[in-house]
Enzyme design. Structure first.
Site, short mmCIF file in Angstrom:
data_model
loop_
_atom_site.label_atom_id
_atom_site.label_comp_id
_atom_site.label_asym_id
_atom_site.label_seq_id
_atom_site.Cartn_x
_atom_site.Cartn_y
_atom_site.Cartn_z
N LYS A 90 0.86 -1.18 0.00
CA LYS A 90 0.00 0.00 0.00
C LYS A 90 0.89 1.22 0.00
O LYS A 90 1.82 1.32 0.81
CB LYS A 90 -0.88 -0.03 1.27
CG LYS A 90 -1.83 1.12 1.38
CD LYS A 90 -3.20 0.76 0.83
CE LYS A 90 -4.05 1.97 0.53
NZ LYS A 90 -3.80 2.59 -0.79
N GLN A 111 7.36 3.88 3.76
CA GLN A 111 5.96 3.47 3.83
C GLN A 111 5.78 2.20 4.67
O GLN A 111 4.75 2.02 5.32
CB GLN A 111 5.44 3.24 2.40
CG GLN A 111 3.94 3.19 2.26
CD GLN A 111 3.30 4.57 2.18
OE1 GLN A 111 3.83 5.45 1.53
NE2 GLN A 111 2.19 4.77 2.85
N LYS A 114 5.56 3.41 8.25
CA LYS A 114 4.38 4.25 8.42
C LYS A 114 3.13 3.38 8.50
O LYS A 114 2.30 3.52 9.39
CB LYS A 114 4.27 5.19 7.21
CG LYS A 114 3.08 6.12 7.27
CD LYS A 114 2.87 6.86 5.96
CE LYS A 114 4.11 7.62 5.54
NZ LYS A 114 3.82 8.61 4.51
N LYS A 126 5.28 1.79 -3.18
CA LYS A 126 5.18 3.15 -3.72
C LYS A 126 5.40 3.07 -5.23
O LYS A 126 6.05 2.13 -5.71
CB LYS A 126 6.25 4.04 -3.09
CG LYS A 126 6.00 5.53 -3.27
CD LYS A 126 5.06 6.08 -2.22
CE LYS A 126 4.67 7.51 -2.52
NZ LYS A 126 3.86 8.10 -1.44
N GLY A 165 -3.02 8.16 -4.20
CA GLY A 165 -2.43 9.37 -4.76
C GLY A 165 -1.17 9.80 -4.01
O GLY A 165 -0.83 9.25 -2.96
N ASP A 166 -0.48 10.75 -4.56
CA ASP A 166 0.66 11.42 -3.91
C ASP A 166 0.85 12.70 -4.72
O ASP A 166 -0.10 13.15 -5.38
CB ASP A 166 1.91 10.51 -3.93
CG ASP A 166 3.05 11.05 -3.07
OD1 ASP A 166 2.93 11.02 -1.84
OD2 ASP A 166 4.06 11.54 -3.62
N THR A 209 -4.84 13.36 5.38
CA THR A 209 -3.42 13.55 5.73
C THR A 209 -3.23 14.85 6.50
O THR A 209 -2.57 14.88 7.55
CB THR A 209 -2.54 13.51 4.47
OG1 THR A 209 -2.86 12.33 3.74
CG2 THR A 209 -1.07 13.48 4.83
N ASN A 240 -2.64 18.98 -1.53
CA ASN A 240 -3.62 18.28 -0.73
C ASN A 240 -3.28 18.32 0.77
O ASN A 240 -4.14 18.67 1.60
CB ASN A 240 -3.73 16.83 -1.21
CG ASN A 240 -4.60 15.99 -0.32
OD1 ASN A 240 -4.12 15.31 0.57
ND2 ASN A 240 -5.90 16.04 -0.53
N SER A 376 -6.93 5.54 3.82
CA SER A 376 -6.98 4.67 2.64
C SER A 376 -7.31 3.25 3.06
O SER A 376 -8.08 2.55 2.39
CB SER A 376 -5.63 4.67 1.91
OG SER A 376 -5.53 5.78 1.07
P1 NDP Z 1 0.31 17.85 -4.07
O1 NDP Z 1 0.80 17.54 -5.44
O2 NDP Z 1 -1.14 17.99 -3.83
O3 NDP Z 1 1.03 19.17 -3.54
C1 NDP Z 1 2.41 19.27 -3.41
C2 NDP Z 1 2.76 20.69 -3.04
O4 NDP Z 1 4.16 20.78 -2.82
C3 NDP Z 1 2.44 21.67 -4.14
O5 NDP Z 1 2.13 22.91 -3.56
C4 NDP Z 1 3.73 21.73 -4.92
O6 NDP Z 1 3.91 22.96 -5.64
C5 NDP Z 1 4.75 21.62 -3.82
N1 NDP Z 1 5.97 20.96 -4.33
C6 NDP Z 1 6.05 19.73 -4.92
N2 NDP Z 1 7.31 19.46 -5.29
C7 NDP Z 1 8.02 20.55 -4.95
C8 NDP Z 1 9.39 20.89 -5.08
N3 NDP Z 1 10.27 20.04 -5.65
N4 NDP Z 1 9.78 22.10 -4.60
C9 NDP Z 1 8.90 22.93 -4.02
N5 NDP Z 1 7.58 22.68 -3.87
C10 NDP Z 1 7.17 21.50 -4.33
O7 NDP Z 1 0.93 16.70 -3.14
P2 NDP Z 1 0.49 16.28 -1.68
O8 NDP Z 1 0.02 17.46 -0.90
O9 NDP Z 1 -0.37 15.09 -1.79
O10 NDP Z 1 1.89 15.76 -1.08
C11 NDP Z 1 2.81 16.61 -0.39
C12 NDP Z 1 3.77 15.76 0.41
O11 NDP Z 1 3.02 14.96 1.36
C13 NDP Z 1 4.61 14.76 -0.38
O12 NDP Z 1 5.86 14.60 0.25
C14 NDP Z 1 3.80 13.47 -0.24
O13 NDP Z 1 4.62 12.32 -0.42
C15 NDP Z 1 3.34 13.60 1.19
N6 NDP Z 1 2.19 12.79 1.56
C16 NDP Z 1 0.99 12.91 0.90
C17 NDP Z 1 -0.09 12.16 1.30
C18 NDP Z 1 -1.43 12.33 0.69
O14 NDP Z 1 -2.39 11.72 1.19
N7 NDP Z 1 -1.60 13.14 -0.34
C19 NDP Z 1 0.03 11.15 2.37
C20 NDP Z 1 1.31 11.16 3.04
C21 NDP Z 1 2.33 11.93 2.62
P3 NDP Z 1 3.38 23.07 -7.15
O15 NDP Z 1 1.89 23.25 -7.03
O16 NDP Z 1 4.08 24.26 -7.70
O17 NDP Z 1 3.76 21.79 -7.81
#
Ligand code: NDP
Length: 444
Positions: A90, A111, A114, A126, A165-166, A209, A240, A376
């Protein structure tokens, strides 16, 4: 040389040019030293650590698709099925140009622990692609998702491997991939989570999250004699995790004053306007300049800078290694006393150590962002029983899970004489369950 050091050397030698994977294994194995050394002969004979750092299966594939100009594009697809000792693989799918095998392996490795910490029966995996959904039309995103799933569907299933998603993979992408899975496999099953509510998704998964991060942060503060209400919070990201972290922080009486994306960041001393942020990011898929243009109290800055703002609590919610040693020094100098990771591995090892040495309460992502994967798993349960629970039911379960996670890691840290070291506590608590299950299942 100790067993842990031997395995860390092995990881570097066998996985060249994968710095994020080296970093993640080092962070985990270093903090497991106390546990490993207490049982070193047994673990070594069973090659437990070598098996733990080696994925059960790595799938890499070509993803050809046709863009709107009729040009064929080719991306790399990955799925790392890391460890299934405690349940089906997962973990999310990430679509971002930076994606490579080392990044997917680091995320898959994290993961495992976690998922174990959630207390639910889910193994670690992943996947993703170097495809960039930004600037693509809906048709292009659909063409990519269908091609990606045409290969991935051979390797996943509701009882085998359940992606979610991620970064870059939200409701739209999950929908396109689910449709293609169903079409090819002729199975209506819970093979993906984060699905839409009309076709098997769970209420509260979208929020999980970010909400979970705040539930855990509030509990960590409470157990250290502090209250989250009234605190100023610096948050990075605008996706997200960040959006729902901001929303829940406000509901708990705190004041989030920042957010960021990959081009710039916002300082809004009156507190982030969540409705406006959602409109800009979720509906218009626009840059943060659009937020500032519609919010007189907000200032937009180019580049990086969220961690320069004075705050009580910092919640990095964007991506890996976005908070380095200099950022940590600035945060501590400005009075920050708690950090909880919403993203995966957003804090560098040096910054983590600096926080811990300076008495900052620090919770690693594998614990504090586990609310997403936990919900999830609740979506999987609902799919299996073909029922849907109410928002309140899911949200209450999420709160309980996050509070339990904090107490489990707090207890594990105390058991090994590392009180307050939540990094060690999370790794130990996550590891113990997986190691016991691996041992029980023999040499596989
Ligand atoms: P999203 O794609 O929804 O958002 C990511 C955000 O981070 C955006 O604002 C993006 O900016 C910014 N970002 C991404 N890459 C970079 C970078 N290289 N430099 C600067 N800013 C960056 O992703 P999530 O919110 O889902 O995920 C964010 C983090 O949380 C990740 O590390 C993910 O692995 C982790 N996570 C997510 C979960 C989930 O349920 N969604 C669960 C557990 C962990 P821009 O819009 O400009 O791309």
């Amino acid at each position: 040389m100790s067993y842990v050091d031997e395995v860390l050397d092995l990881v570097v030698a066998k996985n060249p040019a994968q710095p994020e994977f080296h970093q993640a294994t080092k962070e985990v194995l270093e903090s497991l030293r106390v546990v490993i050394e207490a049982n070193e002969d047994e673990y070594k004979k069973d090659a437990l650590l070598e098996r733990l750092v080696t994925p059960e299966r790595v799938i890499m594939f070509r993803v050809p698709w046709v863009d709107d100009k009729g040009q064929v594009q080719v991306n790399n697809g990955f799925r790392v099925q890391f460890n299934s000792a405690i349940g089906p693989y997962k973990g999310g799918l990430r679509f971002h140009p930076s994606v490579n095998l080392g990044i997917i392996k680091f995320l898959g490795f994290e993961q495992i622990f976690k998922n174990s910490l959630t207390g639910l029966p889910i193994g670690g995996g992943k996947g993703g692609s170097d495809f960039d959904p930004k600037g693509k039309s809906d048709r292009e995103v659909m063409a990519f998702c269908q091609s990606f799933m045409t290969e991935l569907c051979k390797h996943i299933g509701a009882d085998t491997d359940v992606p979610a998603g991620d970064i870059g993979v939200g409701g739209r992408e999950i929908g396109y991939m689910y449709g293609q899975y169903k079409r090819i496999r002729n199975l209506y099953e819970g093979v993906l989570t984060g699905k839409g509510l009309t076709y098997g998704g769970s209420l509260a998964r979208t929020e999980a999250t970010g909400y979970g991060l705040l539930y855990l942060t509030a509990e960590m503060l409470k157990c250290n004699g502090k209250d989250i209400a009234g605190k100023t919070v610096a948050i990075s990201g605008a996706g997200n995790v960040a959006i729902y972290a901001i929303q829940k922080a406000q509901q708990l009486g705190a004041k989030p004053v920042t957010c960021s994306d990959s081009t710039g960041w916002i300082y809004d001393p009156e507190g982030i306007d969540v409705a406006l942020l959602k409109e800009v990011k979720e509906v218009k898929r626009a840059r943060l300049t659009e937020y500032a243009a519609n919010r007189p109290s907000a200032v937009y800055h180019e580049g990086k800078g969220v961690w320069t703002v004075a705050c009580d609590i910092a919640l990095p919610c964007a991506t890996q290694n976005e908070l380095n040693l200099d950022d940590a020094k600035t945060l501590v100098a400005n009075g920050c006393f708690a950090v909880a990771e919403g993203a995966n591995m957003p804090t560098t090892l040096e910054a983590t150590e600096y926080f811990q040495k300076n008495g900052v309460l620090f919770c690693p992502g594998k614990a504090s962002n586990a609310g997403g994967v936990a919900t999830s798993a609740l979506e999987m349960s609902q799919n299996s029983e073909r029922l849907s629970w109410t928002f309140e039911e899911v949200d209450n379960k999420l709160q309980n899970i996050m509070v339990n996670i904090f107490h489990n890691l707090d207890d594990a840290a105390k058991r090994y004489g590392k009180e307050g070291d939540y990094v060690a506590g999370a790794n130990i608590a996550g590891f113990e369950k997986v190691a016991t299950a691996m041992k029980a299942q023999g040499i596989v």
